[in-house]
Write a protein that holds these residues in place. Structure first.
Motif, PDB file in Angstrom:
ATOM      1  N   GLY A 192       0.910  -1.507  -0.104  1.00  0.00           N
ATOM      2  CA  GLY A 192       0.014  -0.077   0.201  1.00  0.00           C
ATOM      3  C   GLY A 192       0.565   1.666   0.335  1.00  0.00           C
ATOM      4  O   GLY A 192       0.044   2.921   0.339  1.00  0.00           O
ATOM      5  N   PHE A 193       2.026   1.026  -0.067  1.00  0.00           N
ATOM      6  CA  PHE A 193       2.515   2.088   0.297  1.00  0.00           C
ATOM      7  C   PHE A 193       3.271   3.176  -1.221  1.00  0.00           C
ATOM      8  O   PHE A 193       2.889   4.717  -1.351  1.00  0.00           O
ATOM      9  N   THR A 194       3.147   2.647  -2.397  1.00  0.00           N
ATOM     10  CA  THR A 194       3.091   3.195  -3.295  1.00  0.00           C
ATOM     11  C   THR A 194       1.718   3.890  -3.648  1.00  0.00           C
ATOM     12  O   THR A 194       1.166   5.273  -4.211  1.00  0.00           O
ATOM     13  N   LEU A 195       0.239   3.461  -3.013  1.00  0.00           N
ATOM     14  CA  LEU A 195      -1.253   4.011  -2.885  1.00  0.00           C
ATOM     15  C   LEU A 195      -1.034   5.200  -2.104  1.00  0.00           C
ATOM     16  O   LEU A 195      -1.378   6.269  -2.458  1.00  0.00           O
ATOM     17  N   ALA A 196      -0.574   4.903  -0.424  1.00  0.00           N
ATOM     18  CA  ALA A 196      -0.048   5.880   0.534  1.00  0.00           C
ATOM     19  C   ALA A 196       0.057   7.273  -0.445  1.00  0.00           C
ATOM     20  O   ALA A 196      -0.368   8.943  -0.380  1.00  0.00           O
ATOM     21  N   ALA A 197       1.560   6.803  -1.045  1.00  0.00           N
ATOM     22  CA  ALA A 197       2.420   8.035  -1.678  1.00  0.00           C
ATOM     23  C   ALA A 197       1.684   9.045  -3.065  1.00  0.00           C
ATOM     24  O   ALA A 197       1.701   9.942  -2.535  1.00  0.00           O
ATOM     25  N   ALA A 198       1.166   8.047  -3.506  1.00  0.00           N
ATOM     26  CA  ALA A 198       0.280   8.862  -4.528  1.00  0.00           C
ATOM     27  C   ALA A 198      -1.057   9.335  -3.965  1.00  0.00           C
ATOM     28  O   ALA A 198      -1.538  11.312  -5.084  1.00  0.00           O
ATOM     29  N   LEU A 199      -1.642   9.162  -3.398  1.00  0.00           N
ATOM     30  CA  LEU A 199      -3.061   9.944  -2.147  1.00  0.00           C
ATOM     31  C   LEU A 199      -2.338  11.302  -1.720  1.00  0.00           C
ATOM     32  O   LEU A 199      -3.195  12.343  -2.406  1.00  0.00           O
TER      33      LEU A 199
END
Length: 226
Positions: A74-81
């Protein structure tokens, strides 16, 4: 050594490969027996860089639409958000249903439970199906599937890195949009393939540790001209 607890198992669709989710003291890890860890919640610098550096290259845009191939931890998703505005939509495609279930529980806590963000849309299935959708209109496609163009676990993913898949991604991008691809290693043939399809290509190496230690991972930024 911290005690290791097996929390769950899952089979990757269309393969005989099994994923195992373990808790090791203060971290969670997903591994494949005989191949070692694929990812864990402690080492994720290059996954964050995939989103941060791609969206920095795009610059501010209102109501962006982003596709992420592979949920991981989930770290790519969190950084994008974190990098987009309140009107954005971030679609994350994850092939393994159990990975989504794990992330909705305690495994999602280190990344800040990004699946709970109302801007997140989850597609449980093949990211290729989303790429092929007519008029997809993404500002960025962030691809973190397998270990890159040469690190395939699932043979069907070869399409994503071949010319047919790269052309489909080109069509799925808005003008000026970026296809960003994560890999465990560089691949000059893949760089050439991106150029033949028509992308303007740049690449860099990044560290998986945020402190700049450890192995080097590779990121491609392939920009659609028009």
């Amino acid at each position: 050594m911290p005690r290791s607890t097996l929390l769950g198992t899952a089979r990757i669709p269309d393969t005989d490969v099994e994923l195992k989710l373990h808790e090791h003291g203060d971290r969670f890890a997903i591994s494949i027996p005989g191949r070692g860890e694929l990812m864990n919640t402690r080492v994720h610098g290059s996954e964050i860089a995939l989103a941060e550096r791609t969206l920095a290259r795009l610059g501010p845009r209102a109501a962006m639409r982003i596709l992420i191939g592979g949920l991981g931890m989930g770290f790519t998703l969190a950084a994008a958000l974190k990098a987009v505005d309140g009107e954005a939509e971030v679609v994350v495609a994850e092939l393994v249903p159990e990975v989504v279930e794990w992330m909705r529980g305690p495994v999602g806590e280190p990344a800040g439970h990004p699946l709970n963000d109302p801007r997140t849309m989850v597609h449980v299935g093949d990211v290729a199906d989303v790429v092929r959708e007519p008029g997809a209109g993404f500002d960025a496609i962030l691809m973190d599937v397998d270990n890159g163009p040469e690190g395939l676990i699932r043979t069907e993913n070869d399409w994503l890195y071949g010319e047919a898949g790269l052309r489909a991604a080109y069509r799925a991008l808005r003008p000026g949009g970026i296809l960003a691809v994560w890999s465990a290693s560089p691949n000059p043939r893949f760089t050439g393939r991106l150029g033949r399809v028509g992308y303007r290509v740049d690449a860099e190496t990044v560290r998986p540790h945020r402190q700049g230690r450890g192995a080097r991972h590779h990121l491609w930024y392939a920009c659609r001209h028009n």
